[in-house]
Design an enzyme around this catalytic site. Structure first.
Site, short mmCIF file in Angstrom:
data_model
loop_
_atom_site.label_atom_id
_atom_site.label_comp_id
_atom_site.label_asym_id
_atom_site.label_seq_id
_atom_site.Cartn_x
_atom_site.Cartn_y
_atom_site.Cartn_z
N CYS A 195 0.83 -1.20 0.00
CA CYS A 195 0.00 0.00 0.00
C CYS A 195 0.87 1.25 0.00
O CYS A 195 0.50 2.27 -0.57
CB CYS A 195 -0.94 0.01 1.19
SG CYS A 195 -2.27 -1.19 1.04
N CYS A 349 14.39 4.13 -6.15
CA CYS A 349 12.94 3.97 -6.03
C CYS A 349 12.53 4.60 -4.72
O CYS A 349 13.10 5.60 -4.31
CB CYS A 349 12.53 2.50 -6.11
SG CYS A 349 13.22 1.47 -4.79
#
Ligand SMILES: [Zn+2]
Length: 391
Positions: A195, A349
Site C-alpha cells: 500500500c 525507487c
C-alpha cells in the site's frame, strides 16, 4: 460451526443497557453477548484494517482485545487509520489504538503489545487469545500469522487491501483451508506492491475491516455461515462482492495430510525474499547513499539518474534531475534502449527494493558500473532535503 467461546456467567445492568441493540437480535441474544464478553481477540496491526476492526470489536463488547503493533502513528496514516487522530502523531500505534478502544468502550480489557510480532513471541502471544484478526500488510508476517495459527489450532480472520480491491477470508485448518492452501508461495519479491508503494483508498479499509469483524463475531458466537473455505473479493470501483470457493489442499505442507512444516520457519523475511537473490547480488558493492548521489550531482559527474517508481509517486516527491522510467519497463525490457551508453546509470525507487531489482536487469544488460541508491527517495528526503514531503 460451534461457538468459539463459552458464555460469561452474566451481564451487568450497564452491559445490558449498552448492548441492548445486540440483545434484541434473536440470533445474538443474551447468550451471544455473554460469549462476546468472554472472548479474547487479538488484532495484529493497528493500521488500515486494524483501525476499523478494533473500533467495532470494542463497541461490540469483546471482553478482551489485544492489539499488537510496533509502529508509531505517522501523518500519512491518518487518511485511513481512523483509530488514530492528529494528536497521536508520533505516538506508538498500539497505545493510541488502546486509548481509542477505552474511549469507545471502557468495559473492554485492552492488552497492549507495543512490539513487533516475531518468531520469538508469536506462539506465546497467540496462545492467549481465542481468535486472531490479521491486519498485516506484508507477506512475511502473513505467512507467520498463518503458520502460528495453524500450529496452535486457532482460527483467524484475514484481510488484504490494495487501491480499490480488497479480499477477506477465514482460515481455520480444523474446518477448512489455510492461507498456504490458497497461496502456497509468496509472490516474487517486487511483484506485488505494498500500500505504501501502490496506495489504497482509505474507505476500502472500512469495507474489508468490517467484514473481518463480522466474521469474528460470527465465529465467537457460533452464528451464521462463516467465511471458512471461501474467499471474498471486493471491487470498490465496480462495487461488487464475489465469493469464490477455496479448497483445502490435501498436499498443503502445513495443514495437509503429510505436513512438512511442523514448526515456525526460521526466517519469514527470507522465505518471502524481501529482495531477490539476483537483486541482492547486483546491489552488493553497487549501492550508494543519497548523500553520495547529491555530491556526485553537485560536482557535475556524468550520471543518469533514473527513478523506477510509478508516475503518481514521482509526482508526490522526486529527486531533482531524475528521469522517470517505471520498473515495469525494465521488466519488459523496453527501458534498456532508453539508457545512455556514455553515462553512469544511477537507479532509485522509494526505499531501495525495486531499484535493486532493476539494477540486476541493467547490469545483466551490460551496464556493469550502474548503481542504485540505498533507501531510495525516502533516504534522500531524510538526509539531503528534509523540506520535501514523504509518503
Ligand atoms: Zn493449508
Amino acid at each position: 460451526m460451534p461457538p468459539l467461546v463459552e458464555p460469561a456467567a452474566e451481564l451487568t445492568v450497564d452491559e445490558v443497557r449498552r448492548y441492548s441493540r445486540h440483545l434484541i437480535i434473536p440470533d445474538v441474544g443474551m447468550a451471544g453477548q455473554k460469549r462476546l464478553k468472554n472472548a479474547r481477540v487479538l488484532c495484529v496491526g493497528a493500521g488500515g484494517l486494524g483501525s476499523p476492526a478494533l473500533l467495532y470489536l470494542a463497541a461490540a463488547g469483546v471482553g478482551t482485545l489485544g492489539v499488537i503493533d510496533f509502529d508509531v502513528v505517522d501523518e500519512s496514516n491518518l487518511q485511513r487509520q481512523v483509530i488514530h487522530g492528529q494528536s497521536d502523531v508520533g505516538r506508538p500505534k498500539a497505545e493510541s489504538a488502546a486509548a481509542s478502544v477505552r474511549e469507545i468502550n471502557p468495559l473492554v480489557d485492552v492488552v497492549v503489545h507495543n512490539e513487533a510480532l516475531t518468531n520469538d513471541n508469536v506462539m506465546e502471544i497467540f496462545s492467549r487469545y481465542d481468535l486472531i484478526v490479521d491486519g498485516t500488510d506484508n507477506f512475511a508476517t502473513r505467512y507467520m500469522v498463518n503458520d502460528a495459527a495453524v500450529l496452535l489450532g486457532k482460527p483467524y480472520v484475514w484481510g488484504s487491501i490494495y487501491r480499490f480491491d480488497g479480499q477477506a477470508s477465514v482460515f481455520w485448518a480444523e474446518h477448512g483451508p489455510c492461507y498456504r492452501c490458497l497461496y502456497p508461495e509468496p509472490p516474487p519479491p517486487g511483484m506485488v506492491p505494498s500500500c505504501a508503494e501502490g496506495g489504497v483508498l482509505g474507505v476500502l479499509c472500512a469495507s474489508i475491516g468490517s467484514i473481518q469483524v463480522n466474521e469474528a463475531i460470527k465465529l465467537l458466537t457460533g452464528i451464521g455461515d462463516p467465511l471458512v473455505g471461501r474467499l471474498m473479493i471486493y471491487d470498490a470501483l465496480e462495487m461488487n462482492y464475489r465469493s469464490v470457493k477455496v479448497r483445502k489442499d490435501p498436499e498443503c505442507p502445513l495443514c495437509g495430510k503429510n505436513p512438512t512444516i511442523t514448526q515456525l520457519l526460521d526466517d519469514y523475511e527470507a522465505f518471502c525474499g524481501a529482495v531477490s537473490e539476483e537483486a541482492q547480488e547486483a546491489a552488493s558493492g553497487s549501492t550508494i547513499t543519497a548523500a553520495e548521489l547529491k555530491s556526485w550531482q553537485d560536482r557535475g559527474d556524468d550520471i543518469y539518474v533514473i527513478d523506477v517508481r510509478e508516475p503518481n509517486e514521482y509526482e508526490i516527491v522526486s529527486i531533482p534531475g531524475a528521469v522517470l522510467i517505471p520498473k515495469g519497463e525494465f521488466l519488459n525490457g523496453s527501458a534498456l534502449e532508453r539508457l545512455p551508453q556514455d553515462k553512469k546509470i544511477v537507479l532509485h525507487c522509494k526505499s531501495g527494493a525495486r531499484s535493486a531489482e532493476c539494477l540486476a536487469i541493467v547490469k545483466n544488460a551490460g551496464f556493469s558500473d550502474a548503481v542504485h541508491v540505498g533507501g531510495g527517495v525516502l533516504s534522500w528526503v531524510k538526509t539531503v532535503d528534509p523540506s520535501l514531503p514523504t509518503y
